[in-house]
Design an enzyme around this catalytic site. Sequence first.
Site, PDB file in Angstrom:
ATOM      1  NE  ARG A 104     -54.135 -19.046 -35.202  1.00 33.86           N
ATOM      2  CZ  ARG A 104     -53.688 -20.249 -35.550  1.00 33.86           C
ATOM      3  NH1 ARG A 104     -52.410 -20.406 -35.830  1.00 33.86           N
ATOM      4  NH2 ARG A 104     -54.501 -21.286 -35.592  1.00 33.86           N
ATOM      5  CD  GLU A 154     -54.070 -15.283 -51.319  1.00 32.93           C
ATOM      6  OE1 GLU A 154     -54.513 -16.145 -52.092  1.00 32.93           O
ATOM      7  OE2 GLU A 154     -53.694 -14.153 -51.687  1.00 32.93           O
ATOM      8  CG  LEU A 155     -52.247 -20.962 -46.101  1.00 29.63           C
ATOM      9  CD1 LEU A 155     -51.200 -20.893 -44.995  1.00 29.63           C
ATOM     10  CD2 LEU A 155     -53.280 -22.032 -45.787  1.00 29.63           C
ATOM     11  CG  HIS A 161     -46.223 -24.007 -50.345  1.00 26.31           C
ATOM     12  ND1 HIS A 161     -46.815 -24.441 -49.175  1.00 26.31           N
ATOM     13  CD2 HIS A 161     -46.998 -24.487 -51.351  1.00 26.31           C
ATOM     14  CE1 HIS A 161     -47.904 -25.139 -49.467  1.00 26.31           C
ATOM     15  NE2 HIS A 161     -48.027 -25.193 -50.784  1.00 26.31           N
ATOM     16  CG  ASN A 211     -43.393 -20.250 -46.094  1.00 31.06           C
ATOM     17  OD1 ASN A 211     -42.732 -20.972 -45.339  1.00 31.06           O
ATOM     18  ND2 ASN A 211     -44.534 -20.651 -46.627  1.00 31.06           N
TER      19      ASN A 211
END
Length: 218
Positions: A67, A145-146, A111, A109
């Site tokens: 990764r 943090e996702l 979501h 992002n």
Amino acid sequence: MPAKNIVILVSGNGTNAQAIIESCHQSKINAKVCAVISNRPSAYALNRAKAANIDAICIDHELFESREAFDETLRKQIDEYQPDLVVLAGFMRILSSQFVKHYEGKMLNIHPSLLPLYPGLNTHKRAIENKDTIHGASVHFVTGELDGGPVVIQAQVNIAKDDTPDTLATKVAEKEWEIYPLAIAWYCDGRLTTAKDKLILDGKTLSRNGILYNEHLV
């Protein structure tokens, strides 16, 4: 104010990328999309970029041993465009902490849930199974943090009794195409800033869940 440079990261169809590109062309966002980068060669979003005369680049994650190696190559490619903002638009990779830190405060992002509800995958299915009546989408800054970064704006949709994950996804996507360009426009106009994990829009600190979208919001 000079136009900002945006780099969009994608993995699939790219409908959010398309909405952002069109908003830039229509001067709704004071920015130029310099490149669309995908980790998947088959991503249709690359075709959308080419059609708009935007650099379309594939960095196939399957060709890297780790990764970190992929993220480092991706970072170098992004930085060639000197972006003011990096936009994740259906980019289905968990990014390393080092990568996220490099773009801290300038990576957004979207979501498909009303965060903090349903981080991760299968959000529409989970909302239906939990018998929720309201669902939606959230634009947030990316942190380590996702799906846990501070939220800028959320849009809600009603869940009908006969909704399936697919029909609900369609409802949510239509809201995403409205709120993502809006949040990006705020950032590019200097109206949206970050300070000590807080978001400030037009001088006012946003709540934990950001702003609730309505059609009259500009």
